[in-house]
Design a protein around this motif. Sequence first.
Motif, PDB file in Angstrom:
ATOM      1  N   MET A   1      36.703  -8.185  -1.943  1.00  0.00           N
ATOM      2  CA  MET A   1      38.002  -8.213  -1.280  1.00  0.00           C
ATOM      3  C   MET A   1      38.870  -9.271  -1.950  1.00  0.00           C
ATOM      4  SD  MET A   1      36.451  -8.026   2.554  1.00  0.00           S
ATOM      5  CE  MET A   1      34.915  -8.823   2.044  1.00  0.00           C
ATOM      6  N   PHE A   2      40.031  -8.834  -2.404  1.00  0.00           N
ATOM      7  CA  PHE A   2      40.992  -9.725  -3.034  1.00  0.00           C
ATOM      8  C   PHE A   2      42.162  -9.862  -2.066  1.00  0.00           C
ATOM      9  CE2 PHE A   2      38.727  -7.271  -6.221  1.00  0.00           C
ATOM     10  CZ  PHE A   2      38.189  -8.267  -7.014  1.00  0.00           C
ATOM     11  N   VAL A   3      42.440 -11.078  -1.626  1.00  0.00           N
ATOM     12  CA  VAL A   3      43.501 -11.304  -0.646  1.00  0.00           C
ATOM     13  C   VAL A   3      44.536 -12.253  -1.237  1.00  0.00           C
ATOM     14  CG1 VAL A   3      41.967 -10.888   1.314  1.00  0.00           C
ATOM     15  CG2 VAL A   3      42.260 -13.218   0.472  1.00  0.00           C
ATOM     16  N   THR A   4      45.776 -12.068  -0.820  1.00  0.00           N
ATOM     17  CA  THR A   4      46.842 -12.929  -1.338  1.00  0.00           C
ATOM     18  C   THR A   4      47.017 -14.198  -0.517  1.00  0.00           C
ATOM     19  OG1 THR A   4      48.492 -11.685  -0.091  1.00  0.00           O
ATOM     20  CG2 THR A   4      48.094 -11.007  -2.385  1.00  0.00           C
ATOM     21  N   ASP A   5      46.383 -14.255   0.655  1.00  0.00           N
ATOM     22  CA  ASP A   5      46.465 -15.452   1.509  1.00  0.00           C
ATOM     23  C   ASP A   5      45.125 -15.608   2.222  1.00  0.00           C
ATOM     24  OD1 ASP A   5      46.961 -17.465   3.344  1.00  0.00           O
ATOM     25  OD2 ASP A   5      48.718 -16.494   4.226  1.00  0.00           O
ATOM     26  N   ILE A   6      44.304 -16.509   1.712  1.00  0.00           N
ATOM     27  CA  ILE A   6      42.945 -16.678   2.243  1.00  0.00           C
ATOM     28  C   ILE A   6      42.941 -17.161   3.687  1.00  0.00           C
ATOM     29  CG2 ILE A   6      42.506 -19.043   1.486  1.00  0.00           C
ATOM     30  CD1 ILE A   6      40.054 -16.056   1.138  1.00  0.00           C
ATOM     31  N   THR A   7      44.054 -17.728   4.162  1.00  0.00           N
ATOM     32  CA  THR A   7      44.094 -18.159   5.559  1.00  0.00           C
ATOM     33  C   THR A   7      44.051 -16.962   6.508  1.00  0.00           C
ATOM     34  OG1 THR A   7      46.524 -18.211   5.743  1.00  0.00           O
ATOM     35  CG2 THR A   7      45.416 -20.232   4.951  1.00  0.00           C
ATOM     36  N   ARG A   8      44.240 -15.766   5.977  1.00  0.00           N
ATOM     37  CA  ARG A   8      44.181 -14.552   6.794  1.00  0.00           C
ATOM     38  C   ARG A   8      42.827 -13.850   6.669  1.00  0.00           C
ATOM     39  NH1 ARG A   8      49.880 -11.573   6.522  1.00  0.00           N
ATOM     40  NH2 ARG A   8      49.036 -10.724   8.442  1.00  0.00           N
ATOM     41  N   TRP A   9      41.823 -14.599   6.231  1.00  0.00           N
ATOM     42  CA  TRP A   9      40.497 -14.035   5.995  1.00  0.00           C
ATOM     43  C   TRP A   9      39.911 -13.390   7.241  1.00  0.00           C
ATOM     44  CZ3 TRP A   9      36.100 -15.307   8.591  1.00  0.00           C
ATOM     45  CH2 TRP A   9      36.117 -16.502   9.327  1.00  0.00           C
ATOM     46  N   GLU A  10      40.215 -13.938   8.415  1.00  0.00           N
ATOM     47  CA  GLU A  10      39.621 -13.390   9.636  1.00  0.00           C
ATOM     48  C   GLU A  10      40.120 -11.978   9.931  1.00  0.00           C
ATOM     49  OE1 GLU A  10      38.574 -16.248  12.933  1.00  0.00           O
ATOM     50  OE2 GLU A  10      40.105 -17.404  11.845  1.00  0.00           O
ATOM     51  N   GLU A  11      41.389 -11.702   9.651  1.00  0.00           N
ATOM     52  CA  GLU A  11      41.927 -10.357   9.854  1.00  0.00           C
ATOM     53  C   GLU A  11      41.230  -9.358   8.932  1.00  0.00           C
ATOM     54  OE1 GLU A  11      46.442 -10.349   9.995  1.00  0.00           O
ATOM     55  OE2 GLU A  11      46.006 -12.441   9.469  1.00  0.00           O
ATOM     56  N   VAL A  12      41.112  -9.741   7.675  1.00  0.00           N
ATOM     57  CA  VAL A  12      40.453  -8.896   6.687  1.00  0.00           C
ATOM     58  C   VAL A  12      38.973  -8.747   7.041  1.00  0.00           C
ATOM     59  CG1 VAL A  12      39.856  -8.667   4.238  1.00  0.00           C
ATOM     60  CG2 VAL A  12      42.130  -9.523   4.912  1.00  0.00           C
ATOM     61  N   GLY A  13      38.340  -9.867   7.365  1.00  0.00           N
ATOM     62  CA  GLY A  13      36.915  -9.858   7.709  1.00  0.00           C
ATOM     63  C   GLY A  13      36.607  -9.034   8.946  1.00  0.00           C
ATOM     64  N   ARG A  14      37.495  -9.092   9.938  1.00  0.00           N
ATOM     65  CA  ARG A  14      37.270  -8.315  11.165  1.00  0.00           C
ATOM     66  C   ARG A  14      37.288  -6.817  10.855  1.00  0.00           C
ATOM     67  NH1 ARG A  14      41.256  -6.732  15.192  1.00  0.00           N
ATOM     68  NH2 ARG A  14      42.674  -8.154  14.142  1.00  0.00           N
ATOM     69  N   ALA A  15      38.267  -6.375  10.056  1.00  0.00           N
ATOM     70  CA  ALA A  15      38.345  -4.954   9.702  1.00  0.00           C
ATOM     71  C   ALA A  15      37.137  -4.542   8.858  1.00  0.00           C
ATOM     72  CB  ALA A  15      39.645  -4.674   8.954  1.00  0.00           C
ATOM     73  N   HIS A  16      36.756  -5.383   7.914  1.00  0.00           N
ATOM     74  CA  HIS A  16      35.590  -5.095   7.065  1.00  0.00           C
ATOM     75  C   HIS A  16      34.332  -5.019   7.941  1.00  0.00           C
ATOM     76  CE1 HIS A  16      32.356  -5.993   4.138  1.00  0.00           C
ATOM     77  NE2 HIS A  16      33.153  -5.434   3.240  1.00  0.00           N
ATOM     78  N   GLY A  17      34.207  -5.930   8.875  1.00  0.00           N
ATOM     79  CA  GLY A  17      33.053  -5.947   9.768  1.00  0.00           C
ATOM     80  C   GLY A  17      32.978  -4.739  10.676  1.00  0.00           C
ATOM     81  N   GLU A  18      34.119  -4.221  11.089  1.00  0.00           N
ATOM     82  CA  GLU A  18      34.126  -3.027  11.931  1.00  0.00           C
ATOM     83  C   GLU A  18      33.575  -1.820  11.177  1.00  0.00           C
ATOM     84  OE1 GLU A  18      38.126  -2.652  13.383  1.00  0.00           O
ATOM     85  OE2 GLU A  18      37.928  -4.406  14.688  1.00  0.00           O
ATOM     86  N   VAL A  19      33.783  -1.791   9.878  1.00  0.00           N
ATOM     87  CA  VAL A  19      33.300  -0.678   9.061  1.00  0.00           C
ATOM     88  C   VAL A  19      31.879  -0.929   8.563  1.00  0.00           C
ATOM     89  CG1 VAL A  19      33.687   0.605   6.912  1.00  0.00           C
ATOM     90  CG2 VAL A  19      35.626   0.004   8.375  1.00  0.00           C
ATOM     91  N   PHE A  20      31.599  -2.162   8.129  1.00  0.00           N
ATOM     92  CA  PHE A  20      30.338  -2.458   7.456  1.00  0.00           C
ATOM     93  C   PHE A  20      29.395  -3.360   8.254  1.00  0.00           C
ATOM     94  CE2 PHE A  20      32.989  -1.445   3.669  1.00  0.00           C
ATOM     95  CZ  PHE A  20      32.206  -0.427   3.154  1.00  0.00           C
ATOM     96  N   GLY A  21      29.684  -3.621   9.517  1.00  0.00           N
ATOM     97  CA  GLY A  21      28.876  -4.544  10.310  1.00  0.00           C
ATOM     98  C   GLY A  21      27.400  -4.226  10.354  1.00  0.00           C
ATOM     99  N   ASP A  22      27.034  -2.953  10.449  1.00  0.00           N
ATOM    100  CA  ASP A  22      25.628  -2.559  10.481  1.00  0.00           C
ATOM    101  C   ASP A  22      25.065  -2.296   9.089  1.00  0.00           C
ATOM    102  OD1 ASP A  22      25.490  -2.746  13.253  1.00  0.00           O
ATOM    103  OD2 ASP A  22      26.095  -0.654  13.536  1.00  0.00           O
ATOM    104  N   ILE A  23      25.943  -2.017   8.136  1.00  0.00           N
ATOM    105  CA  ILE A  23      25.518  -1.709   6.768  1.00  0.00           C
ATOM    106  C   ILE A  23      25.270  -2.993   5.989  1.00  0.00           C
ATOM    107  CG2 ILE A  23      26.200  -0.549   4.626  1.00  0.00           C
ATOM    108  CD1 ILE A  23      28.021   1.243   6.538  1.00  0.00           C
ATOM    109  N   ARG A  24      26.152  -3.946   6.153  1.00  0.00           N
ATOM    110  CA  ARG A  24      26.063  -5.296   5.584  1.00  0.00           C
ATOM    111  C   ARG A  24      25.848  -5.324   4.067  1.00  0.00           C
ATOM    112  NH1 ARG A  24      24.794  -9.478   9.781  1.00  0.00           N
ATOM    113  NH2 ARG A  24      24.167 -10.622   7.944  1.00  0.00           N
TER     114      ARG A  24
END
Length: 126
Positions: free
Chosen positions: A76-99
């Motif tokens: 994941m390439f983000v332009t503002d790392i302070t928004r990592w939680e928003e990106v991480g939450r969406a990623h976790g919703e898709v990949f939380g069990d796959i990891r």
Amino acid sequence: MRQNISGSSPWEAKVGYSRAVRMGNMVQVAGTTATREGRVVGVGDAYLQTKVALEIIRGALEEAGARLEDVVRTRMFVTDITRWEEVGRAHGEVFGDIRPAATMVQVAALIDPQHLVEIEAEAILT
């Protein structure tokens, strides 16, 4: 045997790349943004952009005969790392069990200034 998967990105033909490439049991998905029909989706919303990018990735994987469960790595390439939680939450919703193994880094810019996140994925079919 090589299978190139095309998407709808306006940059694929200009830059000379495919949305995804399958070789044997491996599928590599190119950096994917929240771009549909040449327009950025979710302007200003890192969570929504991540969800849309992951939906596009899912479609490319399926076209290549893979599933999200086959993904072993994301970047994941983000332009503002302070928004990592928003990106991480969406990623976790898709990949939380796959990891899958995952990396998130801040970059100076993406191809369109409205993009907040770009995601790559690698899958191995078993």
